[in-house]
Design a protein around this motif. Structure first.
Motif, PDB file in Angstrom:
ATOM      1  N   ARG A  23       0.817  -0.988  -0.105  1.00 48.36           N
ATOM      2  CA  ARG A  23       0.050   0.197   0.027  1.00 48.36           C
ATOM      3  C   ARG A  23       0.774   1.293   0.051  1.00 48.36           C
ATOM      4  NH1 ARG A  23      -5.216   2.079  -0.850  1.00 48.36           N
ATOM      5  NH2 ARG A  23      -4.253   4.262  -0.436  1.00 48.36           N
ATOM      6  N   LEU A  24       1.852   1.131   0.908  1.00 52.26           N
ATOM      7  CA  LEU A  24       2.980   2.369   0.862  1.00 52.26           C
ATOM      8  C   LEU A  24       3.589   2.765  -0.496  1.00 52.26           C
ATOM      9  CD1 LEU A  24       4.810   2.212   4.310  1.00 52.26           C
ATOM     10  CD2 LEU A  24       3.723   4.154   3.287  1.00 52.26           C
ATOM     11  N   LYS A  25       3.950   1.653  -1.090  1.00 46.00           N
ATOM     12  CA  LYS A  25       4.555   1.558  -2.592  1.00 46.00           C
ATOM     13  C   LYS A  25       3.653   2.188  -3.558  1.00 46.00           C
ATOM     14  CE  LYS A  25       8.491  -0.626  -3.495  1.00 46.00           C
ATOM     15  NZ  LYS A  25       9.178  -1.579  -2.555  1.00 46.00           N
ATOM     16  N   SER A  26       2.391   1.597  -3.651  1.00 42.40           N
ATOM     17  CA  SER A  26       1.389   2.176  -4.696  1.00 42.40           C
ATOM     18  C   SER A  26       1.171   3.522  -4.307  1.00 42.40           C
ATOM     19  CB  SER A  26       0.447   1.143  -4.902  1.00 42.40           C
ATOM     20  OG  SER A  26      -0.218   1.025  -3.667  1.00 42.40           O
ATOM     21  N   HIS A  27       0.755   3.756  -2.938  1.00 48.44           N
ATOM     22  CA  HIS A  27       0.200   5.060  -2.404  1.00 48.44           C
ATOM     23  C   HIS A  27       1.075   5.674  -1.616  1.00 48.44           C
ATOM     24  CE1 HIS A  27      -3.226   2.906  -4.251  1.00 48.44           C
ATOM     25  NE2 HIS A  27      -3.800   4.088  -4.460  1.00 48.44           N
ATOM     26  N   TYR A  44       4.778  -5.384  12.670  1.00 51.33           N
ATOM     27  CA  TYR A  44       5.725  -3.953  12.473  1.00 51.33           C
ATOM     28  C   TYR A  44       7.341  -4.264  12.248  1.00 51.33           C
ATOM     29  CZ  TYR A  44       1.907  -1.191  14.248  1.00 51.33           C
ATOM     30  OH  TYR A  44       0.494  -0.839  14.345  1.00 51.33           O
ATOM     31  N   ASP A  45       7.696  -5.483  13.010  1.00 55.15           N
ATOM     32  CA  ASP A  45       8.866  -5.834  12.839  1.00 55.15           C
ATOM     33  C   ASP A  45       9.417  -6.445  11.319  1.00 55.15           C
ATOM     34  OD1 ASP A  45       9.744  -5.790  15.177  1.00 55.15           O
ATOM     35  OD2 ASP A  45       9.493  -7.850  15.942  1.00 55.15           O
ATOM     36  N   ALA A  46       8.258  -7.057  10.916  1.00 53.45           N
ATOM     37  CA  ALA A  46       8.467  -7.569   9.314  1.00 53.45           C
ATOM     38  C   ALA A  46       8.126  -6.303   8.289  1.00 53.45           C
ATOM     39  CB  ALA A  46       7.420  -8.433   8.959  1.00 53.45           C
ATOM     40  N   LEU A  47       7.493  -5.344   8.900  1.00 53.78           N
ATOM     41  CA  LEU A  47       7.380  -4.256   8.092  1.00 53.78           C
ATOM     42  C   LEU A  47       8.524  -3.202   7.952  1.00 53.78           C
ATOM     43  CD1 LEU A  47       5.365  -2.357   6.251  1.00 53.78           C
ATOM     44  CD2 LEU A  47       4.771  -1.259   8.606  1.00 53.78           C
ATOM     45  N   VAL A  48       9.460  -3.221   9.178  1.00 55.31           N
ATOM     46  CA  VAL A  48      10.593  -2.446   9.182  1.00 55.31           C
ATOM     47  C   VAL A  48      11.697  -3.071   8.310  1.00 55.31           C
ATOM     48  CG1 VAL A  48      12.507  -1.892  10.713  1.00 55.31           C
ATOM     49  CG2 VAL A  48      10.049  -1.222  11.444  1.00 55.31           C
ATOM     50  N   ARG A  49      11.541  -4.404   8.100  1.00 52.26           N
ATOM     51  CA  ARG A  49      12.414  -5.244   7.465  1.00 52.26           C
ATOM     52  C   ARG A  49      12.583  -4.838   5.817  1.00 52.26           C
ATOM     53  NH1 ARG A  49      12.093  -9.159  11.383  1.00 52.26           N
ATOM     54  NH2 ARG A  49      10.566 -10.349  10.210  1.00 52.26           N
ATOM     55  N   THR A  50      11.053  -4.431   5.372  1.00 53.61           N
ATOM     56  CA  THR A  50      10.927  -4.088   4.017  1.00 53.61           C
ATOM     57  C   THR A  50      11.385  -2.908   3.833  1.00 53.61           C
ATOM     58  OG1 THR A  50       8.539  -2.964   4.146  1.00 53.61           O
ATOM     59  CG2 THR A  50       8.871  -5.438   4.053  1.00 53.61           C
ATOM     60  N   ARG A  51      12.179  -2.095   4.702  1.00 50.68           N
ATOM     61  CA  ARG A  51      12.594  -0.893   4.183  1.00 50.68           C
ATOM     62  C   ARG A  51      11.510   0.224   3.800  1.00 50.68           C
ATOM     63  NH1 ARG A  51      17.998   0.161   4.597  1.00 50.68           N
ATOM     64  NH2 ARG A  51      19.156  -1.861   5.399  1.00 50.68           N
ATOM     65  N   PRO A  52      10.376   0.551   4.321  1.00 49.02           N
ATOM     66  CA  PRO A  52       9.265   1.196   3.786  1.00 49.02           C
ATOM     67  C   PRO A  52       9.411   2.577   3.921  1.00 49.02           C
ATOM     68  CG  PRO A  52       8.884   0.536   6.162  1.00 49.02           C
ATOM     69  CD  PRO A  52      10.221  -0.171   5.790  1.00 49.02           C
ATOM     70  N   ASP A  53       9.030   3.205   2.862  1.00 49.29           N
ATOM     71  CA  ASP A  53       9.281   4.716   2.893  1.00 49.29           C
ATOM     72  C   ASP A  53       7.942   5.633   3.557  1.00 49.29           C
ATOM     73  OD1 ASP A  53       9.727   7.412   2.279  1.00 49.29           O
ATOM     74  OD2 ASP A  53       9.454   7.140   0.294  1.00 49.29           O
ATOM     75  N   PHE A  54       8.055   6.038   4.742  1.00 47.11           N
ATOM     76  CA  PHE A  54       6.730   6.590   5.299  1.00 47.11           C
ATOM     77  C   PHE A  54       6.881   8.038   5.227  1.00 47.11           C
ATOM     78  CE2 PHE A  54       5.872   2.675   7.751  1.00 47.11           C
ATOM     79  CZ  PHE A  54       4.690   2.810   7.980  1.00 47.11           C
ATOM     80  N   SER A  55       8.005   8.480   4.407  1.00 45.53           N
ATOM     81  CA  SER A  55       8.003   9.916   4.345  1.00 45.53           C
ATOM     82  C   SER A  55       6.730  10.750   4.053  1.00 45.53           C
ATOM     83  CB  SER A  55       9.286  10.383   3.559  1.00 45.53           C
ATOM     84  OG  SER A  55       8.985   9.896   1.999  1.00 45.53           O
ATOM     85  N   ARG A  56       5.847  10.183   3.054  1.00 45.98           N
ATOM     86  CA  ARG A  56       4.683  11.016   2.989  1.00 45.98           C
ATOM     87  C   ARG A  56       3.658  10.486   3.706  1.00 45.98           C
ATOM     88  NH1 ARG A  56       4.154  11.011  -3.282  1.00 45.98           N
ATOM     89  NH2 ARG A  56       2.458  12.389  -2.670  1.00 45.98           N
TER      90      ARG A  56
END
Ligand code: GLP
Length: 238
Positions: A23-27, A44-56
């Motif tokens: 969802r973060l990647k597409s939006h 959250y641990d697994a999510l952090v491992r995907t190196r998500p971009d939360f900047s927006r």
């Protein structure tokens, strides 16, 4: 409802994390509703491992204890800091939380609902489920609150939350502030994660084909876009 059954709790957490990461990647500018609780920790641990971009991205947490300040290590705000916010690049001003020590609780609930509206509404609400079928802190009752409100907590729920309070039930707050069922159902998409044997019963009751305030999660059957991620133990009755 789209039900996904995973082999293990770890696989369920990884699957849920991929939904959030996708969802973060597409939006990238998505507005998330986020849960606390043991189930969410490996997510959250697994999510952090995907190196998500939360900047927006922007986040609104489902609930907070009444009488517990954000800076208190027992607060849900502190939980989120530990397990997610300090580990990703989310902007501080994009983090929204209910203030458990607000002097005017009713005004605080109105402020929170307004902030969600101003953000354009919730795109994806991530949920856990209580053993008694609660979502957020919407506890089983004869009637449920539509919007963000002050919620009384059952003894069972307080007991489930006692770990953060030194295992002492008497120290767990009796009340919380929580998004209402309507706040949750107004989200564009919902992702519910449940793992372990203690969740088999509420999941079964939630999917039983009846909508009842005795099982607050049963209201999710009214929503068009719900994804349910379960491990084999929680899916036992499905
Ligand atoms: C807590 C939270 C809920 C959470 C639920 C299950 O009290 N308010 O948002 O989903 O109970 O918690 P756990 O994942 O620890 O079983």
């Amino acid at each position: 409802m789209n039900v996904r059954i995973c082999e293990s709790a770890a696989a369920a957490a990884a699957t849920a994390a991929l939904v959030i990461a996708g969802r973060l990647k597409s939006h990238p500018a998505s507005v998330f509703g986020l849960p606390t609780g043991r189930t969410s920790v490996p997510v959250y641990d697994a999510l952090v491992r995907t190196r998500p971009d939360f900047s927006r991205a922007r986040t609104f947490n489902l609930d907070e204890f009444v009488g517990i300040a954000a800076a208190d290590p027992r607060s849900f705000r502190a939980f989120m800091e530990r397990h997610l916010f300090s580990r990703v690049n989310i902007k501080r001003r994009h983090i929204h939380f209910l203030n458990g020590i607000a002097a005017d609780v009713a005004a605080e609930c109105v402020r929170f609902e307004r902030a969600i509206r101003r953000a354009g509404g919730l795109d994806l609400v991530v949920l856990g489920i209580g053993a008694n079928g609660h979502i957020g802190f919407n506890e089983p009752a004869t009637a449920l609150f539509l919007r963000t409100h002050r919620a009384g907590l059952t003894v069972a729920t307080r007991r489930a939350n006692a770990a953060a309070f030194g295992g002492r039930l008497s120290r767990v707050p009796r009340e919380a502030l929580s998004m209402g069922i309507g706040t949750i159902l107004a989200a564009r998409s919902i992702l519910l994660i449940a793992t372990g044997h203690s969740k088999a019963r509420p999941i079964k009751r939630m999917l039983a084909g009846r909508i009842t305030p005795a099982v607050p999660a049963s209201f999710l059957q009214l929503h068009q876009d719900v994804e349910l991620v379960l491990d084999a133990a929680a899916a036992k009755g499905v």
